[in-house]
Design a protein around this motif. Sequence first.
Motif, mmCIF file in Angstrom:
data_model
loop_
_atom_site.group_PDB
_atom_site.id
_atom_site.type_symbol
_atom_site.label_atom_id
_atom_site.label_comp_id
_atom_site.label_asym_id
_atom_site.label_seq_id
_atom_site.Cartn_x
_atom_site.Cartn_y
_atom_site.Cartn_z
ATOM 1 N N TYR A 372 50.319 88.158 64.573
ATOM 2 C CA TYR A 372 49.276 87.649 65.472
ATOM 3 C C TYR A 372 49.328 86.133 65.623
ATOM 4 O O TYR A 372 49.536 85.408 64.651
ATOM 5 N N LEU A 374 46.706 83.500 66.772
ATOM 6 C CA LEU A 374 45.273 83.371 67.047
ATOM 7 C C LEU A 374 44.976 81.970 67.562
ATOM 8 O O LEU A 374 45.275 80.973 66.898
ATOM 9 N N ALA A 376 41.983 80.255 67.843
ATOM 10 C CA ALA A 376 40.576 80.407 67.461
ATOM 11 C C ALA A 376 39.706 79.478 68.282
ATOM 12 O O ALA A 376 38.560 79.786 68.587
ATOM 13 N N LEU A 485 43.476 86.265 70.830
ATOM 14 C CA LEU A 485 44.306 86.873 69.788
ATOM 15 C C LEU A 485 45.490 87.508 70.493
ATOM 16 O O LEU A 485 45.310 88.400 71.330
ATOM 17 N N THR A 527 39.269 86.735 62.961
ATOM 18 C CA THR A 527 39.369 86.119 64.291
ATOM 19 C C THR A 527 37.994 85.647 64.743
ATOM 20 O O THR A 527 37.811 84.503 65.189
ATOM 21 N N PHE A 553 44.744 84.149 57.807
ATOM 22 C CA PHE A 553 45.442 83.405 58.858
ATOM 23 C C PHE A 553 45.926 82.063 58.316
ATOM 24 O O PHE A 553 45.292 81.457 57.459
#
Length: 677
Positions: A372, A374, A376, A485, A527, A553
């Motif tokens: 993934y 991400l 954010a 994401l 997330t 993460f």
Amino acid sequence: MASRPRATRPHGHHRDENQPQTEATARNTGKRISPGRVGLNMCPVKGLGLRAARRPGRGLGAASSPRGPRPGAPIPATCSCTRFIYYRGQPTRISSKRPRRSRIQRCHVRAPGWAHERQMGSSGEEGLQAQLSQLDQDAELTENVDADRPPVVLLEGLPLEGDKQSPSTGQGPFFYIGGTNGASIISSYCESKGWQRTQDNRREDYKLKWCEIKCKESYINFREGQQLLFQLPNNKLLTTKIGLLSALREHARIVNKSIKTPPGTQAKILKMDEFFPETYRLDIREERQVFFTLFDETQIWICKPTASNQGKGIFLIRTQEEAATLQAKTQSIEDDPLYRKTPFRVPQARVVQRYIQNPLLLEGKKFDVRSYLLVACAMPYMVFFGHGYARLTLSLYDPHSSDLSGHLTNQFMQKKSPLYVMLKEDTVWSMDRLNCYINDKFRKTKGLPRDWVFTTFTKRMQQIMAHCFLAVKSKLECKLGYFDLIGCDFLIDENFKVWLLEMNSNPALHTNCEVLKEVIPGVVMETLDLALETFQKSLRNQKMLPLLSQHRFVLLHNGEGDLWPRLGSSRTFPRRPQAPRSACEGAPSTPPAPRAADRPGARRPAPLRGAPGRPLSSPRRPRPPGPSSSSSPGREPAALDAERPQTGCRDSAPEPSPGPPEEEREEEQRRSSHRGS
Ligand SMILES: Nc1ncnc2c1ncn2[C@@H]1O[C@H](COP(=O)(O)OP(=O)(O)OP(=O)(O)O)[C@@H](O)[C@H]1O
Ligand SMILES: [Mg+2]
Ligand SMILES: [Mg+2]
């Protein structure tokens, strides 16, 4: 705009796929290494807070008062650069339980009214995890929206900054979920915070909106700084096949132009052909001619529609006959007067990609790895890497087989088999299982470092993701409140070379296998946690690090240093005034050597040191524009991102957009909308 194909190939790919990957490897410590132990991390560079002048105009409430960090609070690094850090220490496995919080949390500045700051990592959340694992997997729950329920008066339930409870009902904050992908997890998360689900997509006073399909109205009506909205509006720059290809080519072109590597030295920049299989667009005449000219039967190619997923519309090309058929078909589409008159009916543009014929096999089966990316926070960019899982085919791999289900590792393809119900647990492996398997089967024979998956492979994926992000960074539409994401698919070949196959918007969040039940809820919740925490910090002009909600993460890019006063438009990422590049930005840097002292795991607070001559507690101030802004004495060249040379392009004169061409219309986007792939 794609670079014009030359007489040779659009980008110089190595034909030889047999090169073993020569990544730096972590020291063989004999210890187990876990996800997140290898990270691209933020550089410990002097903090340069710049957010005061770029706050959105609305909903600022408390944020408008100048607030510095609590005296004594650590000042994190704030330059927008990344670096590779090797972590050693205790494993932090992907599991449904959050690791215990470190002491640093206690000294963190808390922002009242933000649920996640209390709840993240709490036992309450573990309870939620357990609850989620009970939920029905693929079938998403119908929501337990209870309109009559009184507002929950919890810290978790307090509105986001600048938000008021709905005056008419006294309820809220509201969240909206469009589609079913991951809906039960998202819904449980939000409800655990005391938020209420609305089914009304047109409602504008939502606090969080998570939609599978991007809808124009959502972006038009989006209230920056007041709402959280899932998906960057133009994430197709990364998440369509043509978008990614174009972005990578364009990035390579710019990097090649701007970076002069002194003779005898090795460039540290990733080369596209080292991680992205040779690819051609079929919608560009010259380019497809190049492909059909070079095609011969010694190589297999895979043909994919640009904006589809789940393996839909994919086929292999092995013979001259198949190539000729494809050529004729593509040409006929272009020539067809019907399509000329009704261009929106033209079938999706396609690419052809060199098929990796020698994939690494797990128990004889082909697999790829879903990880993934991400985003954010988009203002400033806070970008992370997250581990996912491995997806295997049900059948044994036979390169000569015409059965696509042995070639395409997508769950969607595997689900078509009647054996799937019985064997589905075999089609998804955890990263831990993958790591053990590779340790057992290949470590000795292939001379791999121990825990290759969590060292070399992880680092490589992070490097590639960071590269891709940097390729589009200046083109992504960013507003405070957008988050995304993105699912990234990697293939490992039998020489342990890592290939990026594609990136996906709206990645599948189904939990129909045990491993997915372990992985997906954690990914979604972190997330949301990270999106909330970074949103709040940005709004309040606080330093991003340390991030209380960061567990699995790994930080790839901290954009705090990118931000220069947002004068005017909030539509695009603010660009700094053009200034001579600082010494530290001007050259590719060497990824630093492994540092044994680095903490393991994804959470890595910034060093507790202030910039020279600057007290730790000093509030962050906008930097004045000009050359000095990027060459402050406290900056450490060693901390710069290996991918950083791109910064030289970021501020340079207009760049042609790497985005998909007009062929990729909204129509295609709609057609390709999906429940997650
Ligand atoms: N160049 C390649 N070499 C070998 N295998 C490939 C290649 N490209 C794709 N594949 C296989 O085909 C599968 C589907 O390809 P890809 O992921 O690009 O398409 P998709 O339709 O977008 O799938 P999804 O979004 O569901 O992952 C991959 O998971 C992989 O197993
Ligand atoms: Mg896809
Ligand atoms: Mg894929």
